[in-house]
Design an enzyme around this catalytic site. Sequence first.
Site, short mmCIF file in Angstrom:
data_model
loop_
_atom_site.label_atom_id
_atom_site.label_comp_id
_atom_site.label_asym_id
_atom_site.label_seq_id
_atom_site.Cartn_x
_atom_site.Cartn_y
_atom_site.Cartn_z
CB THR A 1 -3.89 -0.62 -3.09
OG1 THR A 1 -3.94 -1.54 -1.99
CG2 THR A 1 -3.89 0.79 -2.53
CD GLN B 1 0.40 -1.94 4.43
OE1 GLN B 1 1.02 -2.99 4.56
NE2 GLN B 1 0.29 -1.05 5.39
CB CYS B 2 -4.97 -4.88 -1.07
SG CYS B 2 -5.82 -6.17 -1.99
CD GLN B 3 -3.68 -9.60 -5.56
OE1 GLN B 3 -2.59 -10.12 -5.51
NE2 GLN B 3 -4.77 -10.28 -5.86
#
Length: 182
Positions: A38, A34-36
């Site tokens: 991803t 759920q990372c920028q």
Amino acid sequence: MSVYNYLAKKANGDILSMQTYRGKVMLITNTASQCQFTYQYEDLQKLYAKYAAHDFEILSFPCDQFGNQNPESGAQSAAQCMGQFGVTYPIFDKVQVNGEMTHPLFNYLKHEVDAQPMSKDTMQQKLLYHRIEEQYPDYLLGHNIRWNFTKFLVDQHGKVIARFEPDASMLDIENAIQQLFA
């Protein structure tokens, strides 16, 4: 010491020796669902598809140390990466990459190649720097891994060649990989 001296737990719980990858070029990264960054799962899969026949491996280690961006277990992360992003490279169990509980492999990797100064040229870089500065200022110091999708390039002999920060260009990473095959 080399990368081959370490063990890693696969997402299914099996223990794997890094000796398994002897003679292969490896790109080892800490990831998050759920990372920028991803979107890089797809970029990494393209690299893997392009170079897998040349004894190239990408090893992905989910990590939840940065903004609680990977709350899932390693097995759940692996299933999500395969289903949502079409990932076929190995996804390992969740690890920590900084602090007292740092996985030994990542402790080794991050001490083999110095971190580069963080660039603040783009808006994304500025936002990332300020988030780290506010929430995890210690991660800006020394050998710490600063965020998800930090990548370590390892040559065919188990030597760590380069470290790429999360915002590094995939073209630069691919060029470094190609140099190892030349």
